[in-house]
Design a protein around this motif. Sequence first.
Motif, PDB file in Angstrom:
ATOM      1  N   GLU A  34       0.790  -1.230   0.000  1.00 44.76           N
ATOM      2  CA  GLU A  34       0.000   0.000   0.000  1.00 44.76           C
ATOM      3  C   GLU A  34       0.823   1.282   0.000  1.00 44.76           C
ATOM      4  O   GLU A  34       0.318   2.335  -0.394  1.00 44.76           O
ATOM      5  N   THR A  35       2.054   1.243   0.460  1.00 42.63           N
ATOM      6  CA  THR A  35       2.872   2.453   0.531  1.00 42.63           C
ATOM      7  C   THR A  35       4.273   2.169   0.004  1.00 42.63           C
ATOM      8  O   THR A  35       4.669   1.014  -0.173  1.00 42.63           O
ATOM      9  N   SER A 205       7.165   6.908  10.126  1.00 44.59           N
ATOM     10  CA  SER A 205       6.187   5.857  10.402  1.00 44.59           C
ATOM     11  C   SER A 205       5.994   5.658  11.898  1.00 44.59           C
ATOM     12  O   SER A 205       4.868   5.535  12.385  1.00 44.59           O
ATOM     13  N   ALA A 208       4.147   8.559  13.354  1.00 45.03           N
ATOM     14  CA  ALA A 208       2.719   8.411  13.085  1.00 45.03           C
ATOM     15  C   ALA A 208       2.076   7.424  14.055  1.00 45.03           C
ATOM     16  O   ALA A 208       0.881   7.538  14.373  1.00 45.03           O
ATOM     17  N   VAL A 247       3.982  14.141   8.856  1.00 44.50           N
ATOM     18  CA  VAL A 247       3.338  12.829   8.829  1.00 44.50           C
ATOM     19  C   VAL A 247       2.123  12.850   7.918  1.00 44.50           C
ATOM     20  O   VAL A 247       1.931  11.944   7.098  1.00 44.50           O
ATOM     21  N   VAL A 248       1.306  13.888   8.027  1.00 38.04           N
ATOM     22  CA  VAL A 248       0.103  14.010   7.191  1.00 38.04           C
ATOM     23  C   VAL A 248       0.487  14.076   5.719  1.00 38.04           C
ATOM     24  O   VAL A 248      -0.111  13.388   4.869  1.00 38.04           O
ATOM     25  N   MET A 251       1.689  10.737   4.419  1.00 42.14           N
ATOM     26  CA  MET A 251       0.562   9.815   4.187  1.00 42.14           C
ATOM     27  C   MET A 251      -0.112  10.126   2.852  1.00 42.14           C
ATOM     28  O   MET A 251      -0.429   9.228   2.075  1.00 42.14           O
ATOM     29  N   LYS A 252      -0.328  11.402   2.584  1.00 42.38           N
ATOM     30  CA  LYS A 252      -0.993  11.801   1.336  1.00 42.38           C
ATOM     31  C   LYS A 252      -0.175  11.420   0.126  1.00 42.38           C
ATOM     32  O   LYS A 252      -0.717  11.100  -0.939  1.00 42.38           O
ATOM     33  N   GLY A 254       1.833   8.881  -0.011  1.00 48.55           N
ATOM     34  CA  GLY A 254       1.991   7.433  -0.110  1.00 48.55           C
ATOM     35  C   GLY A 254       3.278   6.888   0.454  1.00 48.55           C
ATOM     36  O   GLY A 254       3.605   5.729   0.238  1.00 48.55           O
ATOM     37  N   TYR A 255       4.030   7.732   1.191  1.00 47.35           N
ATOM     38  CA  TYR A 255       5.257   7.228   1.792  1.00 47.35           C
ATOM     39  C   TYR A 255       4.963   6.299   2.968  1.00 47.35           C
ATOM     40  O   TYR A 255       5.684   5.333   3.200  1.00 47.35           O
ATOM     41  N   ILE A 256       3.942   6.616   3.750  1.00 45.18           N
ATOM     42  CA  ILE A 256       3.582   5.803   4.897  1.00 45.18           C
ATOM     43  C   ILE A 256       2.073   5.605   4.902  1.00 45.18           C
ATOM     44  O   ILE A 256       1.324   6.352   4.259  1.00 45.18           O
ATOM     45  N   SER A 257       1.610   4.600   5.654  1.00 50.60           N
ATOM     46  CA  SER A 257       0.171   4.336   5.733  1.00 50.60           C
ATOM     47  C   SER A 257      -0.368   4.853   7.039  1.00 50.60           C
ATOM     48  O   SER A 257       0.382   5.129   7.982  1.00 50.60           O
TER      49      SER A 257
END
Length: 257
Positions: A34-35, A205, A208, A247-248, A251-252, A254-257
């Motif tokens: 996913e990321t 990550s 987060a 972090v936000v 996430m947007k 796609g680096y982290i979920s």
Amino acid sequence: MSWNARMQDTMTTGMTDVELPRGGDFASEIARLETQFDIIRYMRRITHIFGFKTFLICSIPPIDMERLSAATVISNMPAELLNKYDSLSMLRFSTGVRRLRETTTPFQITLEDWESEGGKPDSAADYIVMLRENGIYQANYFPVHDAEGGRGAVILMGPEGDLPMTAAMELQMIAIHVYNRLAEIGSVWKSSSTTLSEREIQCLSWTAAGKTSAEIAGILGLSEHTVNHYLNHVTKKLDAVNRTQAVVKAMKKGYIS
């Protein structure tokens, strides 16, 4: 030690049989990633299973590009290696990149062959020493392209040895699926010049997940100062005002979920 012996040794020192790629099984696993961080972890496992030391996935650098890091999508290469490569402008003398512009067929280049080629500056000797110190004596190149025709490569580096045809074919298919999955996840390298290192993604990550710098330091085996350095650096890279916003944004993108 031969490639087959190295792989057998790897298989018997930690990797279970179910973890080994089998036929087309890898396609469904890659599709579930996913990321970008998921893909980094997957590629680290594949790199280890096949007996390599490190990997780098990049778009094909244009002729006027001077820094490999600008074309890199994801990698777990030691930061000092990539930084040294760019500081010496080694991209201009890369036999591998030159061949990637000319072929879509997988190939390998040994450090010994590259070292014997002329035309490199004297400073290249320092980089060659660093490669040896990191156990990199050969690079296997797997040219790939995404659904829109963008060309790239998955590069696996490690000990010198002949890669069996079956392994090379399997790695080529894995490379194609991974590169296209990266494109599906967000085409980050097309829409943004931001490239995050594996450590930066790891620190984000865990941030987060609610961990403090001290806790992250314990998890990753780093000093708290080093963790803060990574987080401050990645916050600037993402043009964020603080770690929470970083972090936000991560996430947007796609680096982290």
